[in-house]
Design a protein around this motif. Sequence first.
Motif, short mmCIF file in Angstrom:
data_model
loop_
_atom_site.label_atom_id
_atom_site.label_comp_id
_atom_site.label_asym_id
_atom_site.label_seq_id
_atom_site.Cartn_x
_atom_site.Cartn_y
_atom_site.Cartn_z
N GLU A 72 -1.01 5.18 -0.32
CA GLU A 72 0.10 5.59 -1.77
C GLU A 72 -0.20 5.35 -2.68
OE1 GLU A 72 4.55 6.41 -2.50
OE2 GLU A 72 4.15 5.34 -0.99
N LYS A 73 -1.19 4.15 -2.50
CA LYS A 73 -1.31 2.90 -3.62
C LYS A 73 -2.39 2.58 -3.73
CE LYS A 73 4.08 1.58 -3.54
NZ LYS A 73 4.49 -0.51 -3.17
N PHE A 96 -8.46 -5.36 -2.91
CA PHE A 96 -7.86 -4.16 -3.39
C PHE A 96 -8.00 -3.28 -4.10
CE2 PHE A 96 -3.29 -2.09 -4.85
CZ PHE A 96 -3.55 -1.07 -3.75
N TYR A 97 -8.05 -2.50 -3.96
CA TYR A 97 -8.66 -1.48 -4.78
C TYR A 97 -6.94 0.07 -5.31
CZ TYR A 97 -13.61 -1.87 -4.34
OH TYR A 97 -14.22 -2.50 -4.35
N ALA A 98 -7.12 -0.49 -7.19
CA ALA A 98 -5.36 0.33 -7.21
C ALA A 98 -5.47 1.49 -7.43
CB ALA A 98 -4.55 -0.68 -8.08
N ASN A 99 -4.82 1.99 -6.98
CA ASN A 99 -4.61 3.72 -8.10
C ASN A 99 -4.62 3.40 -9.40
OD1 ASN A 99 -4.96 4.77 -5.81
ND2 ASN A 99 -3.15 5.46 -5.02
N GLY A 100 -5.06 3.94 -10.19
CA GLY A 100 -5.09 3.77 -11.43
C GLY A 100 -3.36 4.73 -12.40
N THR A 101 -3.83 4.05 -13.68
CA THR A 101 -2.35 3.89 -14.38
C THR A 101 -2.76 4.25 -15.17
OG1 THR A 101 -1.75 1.71 -14.45
CG2 THR A 101 -1.03 3.20 -13.10
N VAL A 102 -3.73 4.82 -15.80
CA VAL A 102 -4.15 3.88 -17.31
C VAL A 102 -4.49 5.95 -17.75
CG1 VAL A 102 -5.74 3.41 -19.37
CG2 VAL A 102 -4.57 2.38 -17.88
N LEU A 124 1.03 -1.11 -0.52
CA LEU A 124 0.00 -0.25 0.47
C LEU A 124 0.88 1.44 -0.35
CD1 LEU A 124 -3.01 0.67 -0.10
CD2 LEU A 124 -3.20 1.07 2.96
N GLY A 125 2.43 1.11 -0.14
CA GLY A 125 3.13 2.00 0.33
C GLY A 125 3.01 2.87 1.70
N ALA A 126 3.06 4.71 1.42
CA ALA A 126 2.64 4.98 3.10
C ALA A 126 0.88 4.71 3.15
CB ALA A 126 2.74 6.96 2.59
N VAL A 127 0.26 4.77 5.05
CA VAL A 127 -0.87 4.97 5.21
C VAL A 127 -1.29 6.31 5.66
CG1 VAL A 127 -2.09 3.98 6.70
CG2 VAL A 127 -0.04 2.16 5.62
N TYR A 128 -2.37 6.56 5.02
CA TYR A 128 -2.55 7.83 5.50
C TYR A 128 -4.11 7.88 6.05
CZ TYR A 128 -0.87 8.86 0.89
OH TYR A 128 0.47 9.01 -0.21
N GLN A 129 -5.62 6.61 6.04
CA GLN A 129 -5.40 6.35 6.50
C GLN A 129 -6.32 5.38 6.56
OE1 GLN A 129 -9.93 9.26 5.97
NE2 GLN A 129 -10.44 6.82 4.90
N ILE A 130 -7.09 5.21 8.20
CA ILE A 130 -7.59 3.82 8.61
C ILE A 130 -9.22 4.15 9.18
CG2 ILE A 130 -8.15 1.59 9.83
CD1 ILE A 130 -4.49 1.67 9.91
N ALA A 131 -10.26 3.40 8.55
CA ALA A 131 -11.40 4.04 8.64
C ALA A 131 -12.41 2.95 9.02
CB ALA A 131 -12.42 4.13 7.32
N THR A 132 -13.26 2.14 10.01
CA THR A 132 -13.92 0.89 10.02
C THR A 132 -15.09 1.42 10.57
OG1 THR A 132 -13.55 1.16 12.35
CG2 THR A 132 -12.10 0.47 11.78
N ARG A 133 -16.34 0.47 10.29
CA ARG A 133 -18.05 0.47 10.37
C ARG A 133 -18.27 -0.54 10.85
NH1 ARG A 133 -17.89 2.45 4.81
NH2 ARG A 133 -19.65 0.62 4.74
N ARG A 134 -18.88 -0.82 12.02
CA ARG A 134 -18.93 -1.58 13.44
C ARG A 134 -20.71 -1.31 13.26
NH1 ARG A 134 -15.75 -6.00 14.91
NH2 ARG A 134 -13.81 -5.12 13.75
#
Length: 330
Positions: free
Chosen positions: A231-232, A246-252, A137-147
């Motif tokens: 990051e990724k 995993f939802y990757a950042n687009g490169t297209v 994932l590279g650098a982690v920016y945010q962790i969000a949870t729903r319970r």
Amino acid sequence: MVLRAGLIGLGMMGRHHARVMREMDGIELVGVADAMGDPHGAAGKLPVLSSVDELIDTGIHVAVVAVPTQYHEGVALQLAGAGVHTLVEKPIAHSVEAGRRMCHAFAERNLVGAVGHIERFNPALQQLRKRIQDGELGAVYQIATRRQGPFPARIADVGVGKDLASHDIDLTAWIAGSPYASVSGQVAMKSGRPHEDMVLVTGKLENGVNVNHVVNWLSPMKERLTTVTGEKGTFIADTMTGDLTFYANGTVDVEWESISSFRGVAEGDVTRFAFAKREPLRVEHEAFRDAVLGLESDVVTMEQGLHTLEIVEAALESAHSGMTVRIAQH
């Protein structure tokens, strides 16, 4: 060595503990106790004892405590006094002060004291943590949870913060490898009970990661999601199904003008991972057994369980005061 094991508390969680303990190598379930009886038939052929003292008298080496939270301290201290290694269901106790007394009692006698933060043993979250550690994932920016989900009538002694939010607070610090630095909280009390049935927590970890938790007993829709954005791309773990996506950042390059003008992240490939999905409770019990035997183990210690409870109480304090609470580091 086969560890003689006891179980106190034969309710909804106790019955599952009994089943798993009977199926494990290196463990023999020799005693069960519950002053309220055995509504689910978890005892099997074992007599249902009525007290902790009777359970200790069966000669147990280890015990699992699955009684209501308000009784955790008293039961655990009796077991510690008898030299019994103990796994206590989460949260560790009804208050931070009680949790501290428990930590001290087990540490003083050089006993394994553990807390049942079972989400750490969920296959989706274990995969997620490993992939983050491996740099996917590279650098982690945010962790969000729903319970979220309906109110469980069996919970009467604590609110949704200590009962459910403790899961998310523990797993978030564990995944990120960093303790909480500060938290802010909001609560709601809509069901007529003396405790909160909704809690919203925002905060920041020591490593700079932003966190957010939405937890309640007011939703007809059951949801258990952990989303980690970095990051990724973004990982989404569903701990009810054990799935990790995993939802990757687009490169297209995007040719649609109204979208390409946005300078942020574009959509990329979506990957749903396949991996072995073992029952989390069984993996948790194996970690506890291995810790007692002196083997390498990732068991959740009482000290870690106490830190989680401190964060929950800080969030509830923030909801009362309207102020962000800074977390003192040990």
